[in-house]
Design a protein around this motif. Structure first.
Motif: not given
Length: 388
Positions: A185-187, A189, A236, A238, A256-258, A260, A293, A296
């Motif tokens: 699970a990464d996020r 910006e 995604s 978000g 920003s988003g994620t 997977r 990047y 997570g």
């Protein structure tokens, strides 16, 4: 031995509900779980169980030794809540505005506490050692698992088991899976720095909204056109913020988003390809775009032997009607860090209530009887592992 354990857990079920509802009414956010940690500590202290607080932050670890030598088995439950307003109409509704247990961690904690009490009462009959890991901050990276491991919660541990109460899986069902079961699970910006101006003179600007919209569309092509269809990935966006008056062209925008993924190779591919798209969009629009990047939790990868062992155990748990192979979940879990250090498995306990809502929903709840089945399955796995 299993029957003795199950009898004790049956008698403890009402206490399990009391603990769960108390925790549900008094939730605490990740890295702020001071009162919850004290509650857990006091529970063990009252039993006379060896317990350590402040493990890796707000983590709590209790250890129970059997009368005979044996293997060291760890069981883990998380106990942080989420920044969500509780919208359920129940007597145990959260009393903390904007904070609720919307993922079942209160149930995980209640089940593990009563299981630990039962094993403590049986210690003179048991072999080995049992480590009860109560983890803080599962919901917010970097999470609590990695710091608890660094602080020694897995020292001497031979195997670890964990479960997640799952509101969309039928009650009385246990789901297991060998290999990747939950995603990395990464996020990310992205900040677009354009050149704002009057809405009537767009030719004098570099419109951050238009540039941001290009990014959203171009990034969506990465999964469909750059990732092997046999593999899995999610990207995604978000959030897209460019707040201005109606007649002003945005000077900047933030997205920003994620992301997977399951495999390290696809994880690397997604990060590299995203950077390529961002750099190309900046060049095409003659603007600056900052890309960050954040990696997570890694993917939760269950070990084959321990997963097959858990399956066999679950098939003999009273009250469990079905033991089925799970599908991989795109949700993230920092249980992954434990499995990188020691063998083990992470499984799902069906907890679908009469009116189910997904996890992280304001009306989330679960079938409380699932806590008893989770405790029995974890407990039987811990005891039976001594004879493997």
């Amino acid at each position: 031995m299993n029957e003795r354990l199950f009898e004790k857990l049956d008698l403890a079920y009402e206490d399990m509900i009391v603990i769960r509802r108390h925790l549900h009414m008094h939730p605490e956010l990740s890295f702020h779980e001071v009162k919850t940690a004290k509650f857990i500590h006091d529970f063990y202290a009252d039993l006379g169980v060896s317990v350590q607080t402040g493990v890796g932050g707000n983590g709590v670890v209790a250890r129970v030794k059997g009368a005979r030598p044996g293997k060291t088995v760890a069981l883990r439950a998380d106990f942080d809540a989420l920044p969500i307003q509780d919208e359920k109409d129940v007597p145990y509704k959260s009393t903390v505005p904007g904070v609720m247990h919307a993922c079942g961690h209160d149930g995980h904690t209640a089940a593990l506490l009563q299981l630990a009490k039962a094993i403590h009462e049986m210690r003179e009959e048991l072999a080995g050692e049992y480590v009860f890991i109560h983890q803080h901050a599962e919901e917010f990276a970097p999470g609590g698992a990695i710091s608890m491991i660094e602080d020694g919660c897995l020292d001497g541990v031979d195997v670890i088991f964990g479960t997640h109460l799952w509101s969309l899986i039928p009650h009385k069902t246990i789901e297991y899976l060998t290999g990747p079961v939950m995603a990395a699970a990464d996020r990310f910006e992205i900040t677009v720095q354009g050149a704002g101006g009057h809405g009537a003179a767009p030719h004098q600007t570099k419109d951050a909204v238009v540039i941001g919209a290009q990014l959203v569309m171009n990034l969506q092509q990465l999964v469909s056109r750059r990732v092997d269809p046999i593999e899995s990935s999610v990207l995604s966006v978000g959030s897209f913020i460019a707040d201005n008056a109606f007649n002003v062209i945005a000077d900047s925008a933030k997205l920003s988003g994620t992301v997977r993924t399951f495999s390290p190779e696809i994880r690397d591919l997604m990060e590299n390809e995203m950077k390529r798209v961002v750099d190309g969009t900046a060049l095409a629009n003659d603007c600056e775009i900052q890309f960050n990047y954040f990696r997570g939790y890694p993917a939760v990868v269950n070990h084959k032997e321990e997963t097959e062992f858990l399956k066999e155990v679950a098939e003999h748990i009273p009250g469990v009607d079905a033991v089925v192979e799970s599908k991989p979940q795109m949700g993230g879990e920092d249980f992954a860090y434990y499995l990188e250090k020691v063998p083990g498995t992470f499984f799902f306990t069906g907890a679908k209530p009469a009116e189910p809502y997904p996890h992280h929903h304001p009306k989330f709840d679960f079938e409380e009887h699932a806590m008893l089945l989770a405790a029995k399955t974890l407990g039987a796995a811990a005891l039976n592992y001594q004879t493997r």
